[in-house]
Design an enzyme around this catalytic site. Structure first.
Site, mmCIF file in Angstrom:
data_model
loop_
_atom_site.group_PDB
_atom_site.id
_atom_site.type_symbol
_atom_site.label_atom_id
_atom_site.label_comp_id
_atom_site.label_asym_id
_atom_site.label_seq_id
_atom_site.Cartn_x
_atom_site.Cartn_y
_atom_site.Cartn_z
ATOM 1 N N THR A 7 5.798 -0.786 0.329
ATOM 2 C CA THR A 7 5.284 0.028 1.156
ATOM 3 C C THR A 7 6.282 0.384 1.960
ATOM 4 O OG1 THR A 7 3.201 0.582 2.700
ATOM 5 C CG2 THR A 7 4.490 -1.577 3.030
ATOM 6 N N LYS A 39 -1.892 -2.652 6.924
ATOM 7 C CA LYS A 39 -0.610 -3.454 6.758
ATOM 8 C C LYS A 39 -0.307 -3.557 8.401
ATOM 9 C CE LYS A 39 0.048 -1.145 2.667
ATOM 10 N NZ LYS A 39 0.751 -0.285 2.095
ATOM 11 N N GLY A 51 3.708 -5.512 11.368
ATOM 12 C CA GLY A 51 3.518 -4.741 10.204
ATOM 13 C C GLY A 51 4.201 -5.594 8.931
ATOM 14 N N SER A 130 9.553 0.115 0.509
ATOM 15 C CA SER A 130 10.008 0.995 -0.644
ATOM 16 C C SER A 130 10.703 2.419 -0.183
ATOM 17 C CB SER A 130 9.124 1.188 -1.790
ATOM 18 O OG SER A 130 8.201 1.628 -1.240
#
Length: 178
Positions: A7, A39, A51, A130
């Protein structure tokens, strides 16, 4: 079975304010499995915000361990992060966890990884996941040129830019301030 992809999580400290945010997408292979995953978590009665990126189950295991370390060390975020990183690297079970964390309080931002790293990021910007390099590029430019923006606005814009580019990042953002 395809791996769950990462994410994008971004934290920025700017003008005395700290904000951390993440997108809500979870993917399984090349399919969006869920688009509104939360998250970001607050700990220590909102004094610390975390996070995570990576496997959700692994991240929750790490969040629980980090919260335990915070309790053990009287809410000292840096000490708890270092102790978690030590355990993560040394413990046979924890070593297999595939996740990364950003933790932040009013004073600092830290990135914690399974390789035993506890990093204090340059420029008071931390990113994982990512889409992290897209969010970092945007955050650096915003901090340099859009100084009238708040940390929260910078985090939102950085994540939106990452979501426009990274297929594993969406526009369903959750942003919290410390």
């Amino acid at each position: 079975m395809p791996k769950i992809k990462s994410t994008t999580v971004c934290a920025i400290r700017h003008n005395g304010e700290v904000a951390i945010g993440a997108d809500g997408q979870a993917t399984l292979g090349n399919t969006v499995a869920k688009n509104n995953v939360k998250k970001i978590r607050k700990l220590q009665e909102g004094k610390i915000v975390t996070g995570f990126a990576g496997s959700t189950a692994d991240a929750f295991t790490l969040l629980e361990r980090f919260d335990e370390k915070l309790s053990t060390y009287g809410g000292n975020m840096k000490r708890a992060a270092i102790e978690l990183a030590k355990d993560w690297r040394m413990d046979r079970y924890l070593r297999r966890l595939e996740a990364m964390m950003i933790v932040a309080d009013k004073e600092e931002i830290l990135v914690i990884s399974g390789t035993g790293d506890v990093l204090e990021p340059d420029n008071e910007i931390a990113v994982i996941g990512s889409g992290s390099m897209y969010a970092q590029s945007a955050a650096l430019a915003l901090k340099k040129h859009a100084t009238q923006m708040t940390a929260e606005e910078m985090v939102r814009e950085s994540l939106n830019i990452a979501a426009d580019i990274c297929i594993y990042t969406n526009h369903n953002l959750i942003v919290e301030k410390v």
